[in-house]
Design an enzyme around this catalytic site. Structure first.
Site, PDB file in Angstrom:
ATOM      1  N   GLU A   1       0.737  -1.268  -0.195  1.00 36.34           N
ATOM      2  CA  GLU A   1      -0.079   0.065   0.113  1.00 36.34           C
ATOM      3  C   GLU A   1       0.920   1.249  -0.152  1.00 36.34           C
ATOM      4  O   GLU A   1       1.678   1.388   0.657  1.00 36.34           O
ATOM      5  CB  GLU A   1      -0.709   0.022   1.266  1.00 36.34           C
ATOM      6  CG  GLU A   1      -1.742   1.166   1.429  1.00 36.34           C
ATOM      7  CD  GLU A   1      -2.555   1.187   2.710  1.00 36.34           C
ATOM      8  OE1 GLU A   1      -3.141   1.856   3.057  1.00 36.34           O
ATOM      9  OE2 GLU A   1      -2.287   0.330   3.575  1.00 36.34           O
TER      10      GLU A   1
ATOM     11  N   LYS B   1      -9.079   2.828  -2.042  1.00 41.78           N
ATOM     12  CA  LYS B   1      -9.327   2.122  -0.839  1.00 41.78           C
ATOM     13  C   LYS B   1     -10.606   2.652  -0.337  1.00 41.78           C
ATOM     14  O   LYS B   1     -11.299   3.709  -0.464  1.00 41.78           O
ATOM     15  CB  LYS B   1      -8.403   2.540   0.172  1.00 41.78           C
ATOM     16  CG  LYS B   1      -8.442   1.832   1.660  1.00 41.78           C
ATOM     17  CD  LYS B   1      -7.120   2.097   2.426  1.00 41.78           C
ATOM     18  CE  LYS B   1      -7.028   1.326   3.834  1.00 41.78           C
ATOM     19  NZ  LYS B   1      -5.885   1.698   4.467  1.00 41.78           N
TER      20      LYS B   1
ATOM     21  N   CYS C   1      -5.679  -2.947   2.365  1.00 35.14           N
ATOM     22  CA  CYS C   1      -5.300  -2.991   3.772  1.00 35.14           C
ATOM     23  C   CYS C   1      -6.640  -2.952   4.592  1.00 35.14           C
ATOM     24  O   CYS C   1      -7.482  -3.962   4.723  1.00 35.14           O
ATOM     25  CB  CYS C   1      -4.598  -1.767   4.369  1.00 35.14           C
ATOM     26  SG  CYS C   1      -3.757  -2.052   5.994  1.00 35.14           S
TER      27      CYS C   1
ATOM     28  N   GLY D   1      -5.340 -60.368  11.312  1.00 37.90           N
ATOM     29  CA  GLY D   1      -4.012 -60.262  11.749  1.00 37.90           C
ATOM     30  C   GLY D   1      -3.190 -59.219  10.846  1.00 37.90           C
ATOM     31  O   GLY D   1      -2.168 -58.945  10.775  1.00 37.90           O
TER      32      GLY D   1
ATOM     33  N   ASP E   1      -6.853 -53.486   8.718  1.00 33.83           N
ATOM     34  CA  ASP E   1      -7.701 -53.137   8.483  1.00 33.83           C
ATOM     35  C   ASP E   1      -8.645 -53.725   9.694  1.00 33.83           C
ATOM     36  O   ASP E   1      -9.416 -53.121  10.549  1.00 33.83           O
ATOM     37  CB  ASP E   1      -8.783 -53.470   7.114  1.00 33.83           C
ATOM     38  CG  ASP E   1      -7.958 -52.705   5.993  1.00 33.83           C
ATOM     39  OD1 ASP E   1      -7.268 -51.816   6.299  1.00 33.83           O
ATOM     40  OD2 ASP E   1      -8.322 -52.873   4.875  1.00 33.83           O
ATOM     41  N   SER E   2      -8.588 -55.184   9.940  1.00 38.59           N
ATOM     42  CA  SER E   2      -9.308 -55.626  10.915  1.00 38.59           C
ATOM     43  C   SER E   2      -8.551 -55.281  12.248  1.00 38.59           C
ATOM     44  O   SER E   2      -9.388 -55.390  13.231  1.00 38.59           O
ATOM     45  CB  SER E   2      -9.556 -57.112  10.561  1.00 38.59           C
ATOM     46  OG  SER E   2      -8.146 -57.850  10.725  1.00 38.59           O
TER      47      SER E   2
ATOM     48  N   ASN F   1     -12.542 -66.046  -3.959  1.00 37.04           N
ATOM     49  CA  ASN F   1     -13.891 -65.382  -3.574  1.00 37.04           C
ATOM     50  C   ASN F   1     -14.502 -66.481  -2.520  1.00 37.04           C
ATOM     51  O   ASN F   1     -15.243 -66.062  -1.684  1.00 37.04           O
ATOM     52  CB  ASN F   1     -14.571 -65.018  -4.822  1.00 37.04           C
ATOM     53  CG  ASN F   1     -14.366 -63.511  -5.358  1.00 37.04           C
ATOM     54  OD1 ASN F   1     -13.340 -63.048  -4.429  1.00 37.04           O
ATOM     55  ND2 ASN F   1     -14.741 -63.179  -6.299  1.00 37.04           N
TER      56      ASN F   1
ATOM     57  N   TYR G   1     -17.593 -58.924  -3.526  1.00 36.89           N
ATOM     58  CA  TYR G   1     -19.071 -58.263  -3.587  1.00 36.89           C
ATOM     59  C   TYR G   1     -19.874 -59.236  -2.917  1.00 36.89           C
ATOM     60  O   TYR G   1     -19.823 -60.331  -2.977  1.00 36.89           O
ATOM     61  CB  TYR G   1     -19.396 -57.992  -5.009  1.00 36.89           C
ATOM     62  CG  TYR G   1     -20.897 -57.646  -5.257  1.00 36.89           C
ATOM     63  CD1 TYR G   1     -20.996 -56.313  -4.855  1.00 36.89           C
ATOM     64  CD2 TYR G   1     -21.768 -58.468  -5.454  1.00 36.89           C
ATOM     65  CE1 TYR G   1     -22.159 -55.789  -5.204  1.00 36.89           C
ATOM     66  CE2 TYR G   1     -23.258 -57.877  -5.520  1.00 36.89           C
ATOM     67  CZ  TYR G   1     -23.319 -56.457  -5.318  1.00 36.89           C
ATOM     68  OH  TYR G   1     -24.704 -56.066  -5.520  1.00 36.89           O
TER      69      TYR G   1
END
Length: 681
Positions: free
Chosen positions: A52, A121, A177, A371, A374-375, A458, A495
């Protein structure tokens, strides 16, 4: 080289200059400003902003009413205008201007010899140490919408935007400002009118605690306006008669602080940040409340004017990023922030599970304990939920279910973990039931052949889930899901009656990279706190963290590595974040990934010897990204369309159709695969 240029990925380099100044010496101040303009040009910046009243110095007081000073300021502006002829950046400088027989504190944008805009300003502070109304007039006192300046007709007012027409999304607005310290800054309306880069030319003397407040103010305005906010203030050379100056310059993007100057620096300085214009545009498109705000203020916004220009950035040469790109967007590198993140995520998961148990009236949980990561984490969440409900951890029934390829290591870890938690521990050998099903199907494995196809895998996943659901029926319990966000994104789940399904899932919006740190955080902070003592739990958790990620479904000497099939999770989580959170196309994601992962010596890493400091070349980044694109956009959505209930834990996203992500199950990946070909590897 075009791929390696930030301007070809909807980013723009922004510079902020804090030149050394002399009070009432515009020639000197212009010289310092011009030098920084040249440096910004050489660095490939699109915009460079200055303080400024920088051409006069802010602390001139009643000298502002001296004609000699005002004439010299206009001469300095003329010199900068001449200097700009050979420079790329749009420069925004501050000076006092005489308009309509009054004096205004102005920001002026100039580019290649052209004056683009003048922003007076709007709010003049006249309290505490400020007496600006003694010298200046406010913007709304100016009658003209266009002025004559240095022989050019220039739009003026707080309703002027400057647009780089060959840099999509780069639209500028400037305020000065005090304007940003008010309840409704002019930049709010400018942002609604389309400005993406909001510039504040400030002087702002320093007092104790003010620097931290400025950071908050700038970041909050950037976040509120879904914009980049660029702030510069006066530094060395301003008068110390009654005030002091620290030269704090800041660049924030949507609330994220990208760059900050060195405060109390005695010379001139320049800071840079590369602003992601696409990110800002997408956030405005995504947050429908932005559009609603535009509609509510449409009458005022229609008065905004746009001034266009051609920036002509250097697109055909390599121009890498001056921007930190985190390797792990879900995991902060800073230890204190990482601990805070882990604490928050863990407690979100616990609170959500507590609510589900209370609302259902069910007091028991069943989950499979492999083991693996995630689990393990799901069991930790379950244990804390039982603690909060005042129920014994024996109300958790953990079941390890060895199959044809279960290793001694993971089976042992599962038992040790359940003992450390203090839950009820069971084991169900699924091999007999799997063998029976394979026989019923007429599968070659049942006849003694070594056929380990997807059916073989699966059948095991399905048998595990089937046992868990029937056990939950038998015991009056809920089946707790364990699958994580990364697996769901890649379709790496079986799935239906497989690891895809449960009564409730606490991990569904937690990516694999974060789960690793959540488990480590629990271990290092002794969150288990059971009768066996924290040491035993900590030891097994660290052993689990050191175990290769594997579904353990195929027998044989070689370990069945998940990441060798679907790519490193650290890269896939990176791809997921920028796809899900920001909607970026593959080529841009690869550009950012190369910045984050191309050199292990650059950038911050989470601390600890366990962190593998990998680096990846562009060819590998492209290969892994192609896996992500194919699996995410084509072939896996049907699994995400019917996932169990699960809490969203972070802004990085959720793939629940009831949360962040709704997509057709029969979509095509063609447009993403086509964009992938833009990557030169």
């Amino acid at each position: 080289m075009e791929f390696h240029n930030l301007y070809n990925h909807q980013l723009a380099r922004i510079a902020v200059g804090v030149p050394q100044c002399r009070i009432a010496d515009p020639a000197f101040n212009a010289l310092q400003t011009a030098a920084l303009m040249q440096q910004a040009h050489e660095a490939g910046a699109a915009v460079v902003a200055f303080p400024e009243l920088g051409l006069s110095a802010y602390s001139c007081d009643d000298l502002f009413h001296q004609r000699a000073l005002l004439d010299a300021c206009e001469e300095a502006l003329a010199e900068l205008l001449q200097q700009s002829l050979a420079l790329m950046p749009i420069a925004i400088v501050g000076l006092p201007l005489r308009l309509e027989h009054r004096l205004f504190n102005c920001a002026v944008a100039l580019h290649r010899g052209r004056l683009l805009a003048v922003w007076p300003k709007t709010y003049l502070p006249n309290y505490a140490e400020f007496y600006e109304a003694r010298q200046f007039n406010a913007a709304d006192e100016l009658l003209s919408r266009e002025i004559e300046l240095l022989g050019q007709r220039v739009p003026t007012g707080s309703d002027v935007l400057v647009e780089a027409q060959d840099v999509p999304g780069l639209v500028l607005h400037a305020e000065i400002c005090e304007d940003v310290w008010t309840p409704i800054p002019p930049s709010c309306y400018a942002a609604l009118a389309g400005a993406t880069v909001l510039v504040n030319l400030s002087a702002s003397n320093v007092t104790v605690g003010k620097a931290a407040y400025r950071r908050q103010l700038v970041s909050q305005q950037a976040a509120r306006c879904l914009a980049a906010y660029v702030y510069t203030s006066a530094g060395a050379g301003e008068s110390s008669t009654d005030l002091a100056w620290d030269g704090q310059a800041l660049i924030s993007e949507n609330g994220d602080l990208l760059a900050e100057s060195q405060r109390y620096h005695r010379g001139s300085q320049l800071i840079f940040a590369d602003v992601d214009l696409e990110r800002l545009a997408r956030e405005r498109m995504r947050q429908t409340s932005y559009g609603t705000s535009v509609r509510r203020h449409a009458a005022q916004l229609q008065g905004f004017r746009r001034v266009g220009l051609e920036l002509a950035p250097p697109r055909e040469q390599a121009l890498g990023l001056r921007r930190r790109v985190d390797r792990f967007p879900y995991v902060p590198a800073d230890r204190s922030r990482r601990d805070e993140r882990c604490h928050e995520v863990f407690n979100i998961q616990v609170q959500a599970l507590v609510q589900r148990l209370e609302s259902s009236g069910i007091r028991k949980l069943v989950l499979g304990v492999s083991g693996g990561l995630d689990s393990t984490h799901a069991l930790l969440v379950a244990a804390r939920a039982m603690d909060q409900l005042g129920l014994p951890r024996q109300h958790i029934i953990g079941v390890t279910m060895p199959g044809f390829a279960t290793s001694t290591r993971t089976r042992d870890q599962a038992w040790r973990l359940m003992q450390a938690i203090g839950c009820e521990a069971r084991e169900i050998d699924i091999r007999p039931s799997c063998t029976q099903m394979l026989q019923d199907l007429g599968h070659p494995f049942a006849a003694g052949q070594t056929v380990y196809d997807v059916t073989f895998e699966n059948v095991q996943a399905g048998e595990r889930t089937s046992h868990l659901f029937r056990l939950a029926n038998h015991l009056g319990a809920l089946v707790l899901g364990t699958g994580d966000l990364s697996e769901l994104a890649l379709g790496w789940c079986t799935y239906g009656v497989g690891d895809h399904m449960s009564h409730y899932n606490v991990n569904a919006s937690v990516p694999k990279t974060l789960i690793q740190y959540l488990v480590r955080w629990v271990a290092e902070t002794d969150q288990l706190d059971h009768d066996n003592g924290p040491a035993s739990g900590r030891e097994v958790l660290l052993d689990i963290l050191a175990t290769e990620i594997s579904p353990e479904l195929v027998p044989g000497q070689a370990l069945q590595s998940t990441e060798s099939h679907i790519g490193p999770y650290e890269l896939q989580d990176f791809n997921l974040f920028y796809t899900l959170r920001h909607g970026f196309a593959p080529a841009k994601i690869a550009f950012l990934a190369l910045q984050a992962w191309g050199d292990r010596e650059l950038g911050e890493w989470p601390d600890g010897e366990h962190v593998k400091r990998n680096e990846y070349e562009l060819a590998e980044i492209k290969r892994v990204l192609s896996i992500f694109v194919k699996r995410f956009f084509q072939g896996s959505q049907f699994k995400r369309s019917c996932v169990p209930n699960a809490p969203k834990v972070g802004s990085g996203g959720s793939l629940s159709p009831r949360g962040d992500w709704r997509a057709p199950s029969d979509g095509e990946a063609g447009v993403w695969l086509a964009d992938l070909q833009r990557i030169p590897a």
